[in-house]
Design a protein around this motif. Structure first.
Motif, PDB file in Angstrom:
ATOM      1  N   GLU A 116       8.553  24.563  -0.304  1.00  0.00           N
ATOM      2  CA  GLU A 116       8.166  24.443  -1.710  1.00  0.00           C
ATOM      3  C   GLU A 116       9.349  23.991  -2.564  1.00  0.00           C
ATOM      4  O   GLU A 116       9.206  23.156  -3.452  1.00  0.00           O
ATOM      5  CB  GLU A 116       7.615  25.771  -2.245  1.00  0.00           C
ATOM      6  CG  GLU A 116       6.306  26.194  -1.622  1.00  0.00           C
ATOM      7  CD  GLU A 116       6.451  26.813  -0.219  1.00  0.00           C
ATOM      8  OE1 GLU A 116       7.555  27.312   0.129  1.00  0.00           O
ATOM      9  OE2 GLU A 116       5.459  26.785   0.532  1.00  0.00           O
ATOM     10  N   ASP A 173      10.034  20.323  -1.779  1.00  0.00           N
ATOM     11  CA  ASP A 173       9.035  19.454  -2.413  1.00  0.00           C
ATOM     12  C   ASP A 173       9.257  19.325  -3.924  1.00  0.00           C
ATOM     13  O   ASP A 173       8.992  18.275  -4.504  1.00  0.00           O
ATOM     14  CB  ASP A 173       7.626  19.975  -2.149  1.00  0.00           C
ATOM     15  CG  ASP A 173       7.192  19.764  -0.706  1.00  0.00           C
ATOM     16  OD1 ASP A 173       7.821  18.956   0.016  1.00  0.00           O
ATOM     17  OD2 ASP A 173       6.221  20.425  -0.290  1.00  0.00           O
ATOM     18  N   SER A 174       9.760  20.372  -4.549  1.00  0.00           N
ATOM     19  CA  SER A 174       9.987  20.348  -5.992  1.00  0.00           C
ATOM     20  C   SER A 174      11.153  19.453  -6.397  1.00  0.00           C
ATOM     21  O   SER A 174      11.185  18.937  -7.519  1.00  0.00           O
ATOM     22  CB  SER A 174      10.262  21.761  -6.515  1.00  0.00           C
ATOM     23  OG  SER A 174       9.116  22.558  -6.389  1.00  0.00           O
ATOM     24  N   LYS A 208       4.133  22.129  -8.956  1.00  0.00           N
ATOM     25  CA  LYS A 208       2.935  22.968  -8.926  1.00  0.00           C
ATOM     26  C   LYS A 208       3.220  24.315  -9.589  1.00  0.00           C
ATOM     27  O   LYS A 208       2.346  24.920 -10.179  1.00  0.00           O
ATOM     28  CB  LYS A 208       2.469  23.143  -7.487  1.00  0.00           C
ATOM     29  CG  LYS A 208       1.946  21.844  -6.890  1.00  0.00           C
ATOM     30  CD  LYS A 208       1.407  22.043  -5.499  1.00  0.00           C
ATOM     31  CE  LYS A 208       0.718  20.800  -5.014  1.00  0.00           C
ATOM     32  NZ  LYS A 208       1.511  19.915  -4.249  1.00  0.00           N
TER      33      LYS A 208
END
Length: 157
Positions: free
Chosen positions: A69, A72-73, A84
């Motif tokens: 996560e 991906d950020s 997200k």
């Protein structure tokens, strides 16, 4: 001969400066996108961490010390608009130094054996983990310049 410890000292000094910037800045300053730009200070810092992890660990076939996560950020092509969830400032600050600690330990233990070379956009090929560390320091210097430019722009507002 390249002094890997010195390269780690440069990385640690740069990261310590960024951690201090996080401590001194407001949430609003860290997350506001300056006019004319597409990301913010916290993205710039998270991107430095993510790039260092991808270029040194992932290309060595080793697990990274960041979550999927987090990666991906902050990977290239991402932006705050694609988030997200809003990144945790404390996690970013922790990873700034923690990833350097792991890197120093992993270098000392001889963990890095294999490496998948890649080309930098500036026309150089990175062929091993030591060159990746040098490239990370260059990359972080570029982004630190952006960060301090953002800070000047945002503090004026």
């Amino acid at each position: 001969m390249i002094n890997v410890r010195f390269e780690c000292e440069i990385l640690r000094a740069s990261r310590t400066r960024l951690a201090q910037l996080i401590e001194k800045s407001t949430y609003e300053i860290l997350f506001k996108i300056p006019d004319g730009f597409n990301n913010n200070i916290i993205w710039q810092i998270g991107h430095c961490i993510t790039s260092q992890q991808r270029h040194i660990y992932m290309r060595s076939g080793l697990p990274m010390y960041i979550s999927k996560e987090f990666e991906d950020s902050f990977k290239i092509g991402s932006s705050p608009d694609s988030w997200k969830i809003t990144p945790d400032v404390n996690e970013v600050k922790h990873l700034l130094i923690d990833t350097v600690n792991h890197l120093e330990s992993d270098l000392e233990s001889g963990l890095f054996v294999n490496y998948e070379p890649f080309d930098l956009p500036i026309g150089f090929q990175v062929k091993n983990h030591v060159q990746a560390l040098q490239a990370a320091n260059y990359h972080e210097a570029e982004h630190s310049g952006q960060i301090f430019t953002y800070l000047k722009l945002l503090v004026k507002e």
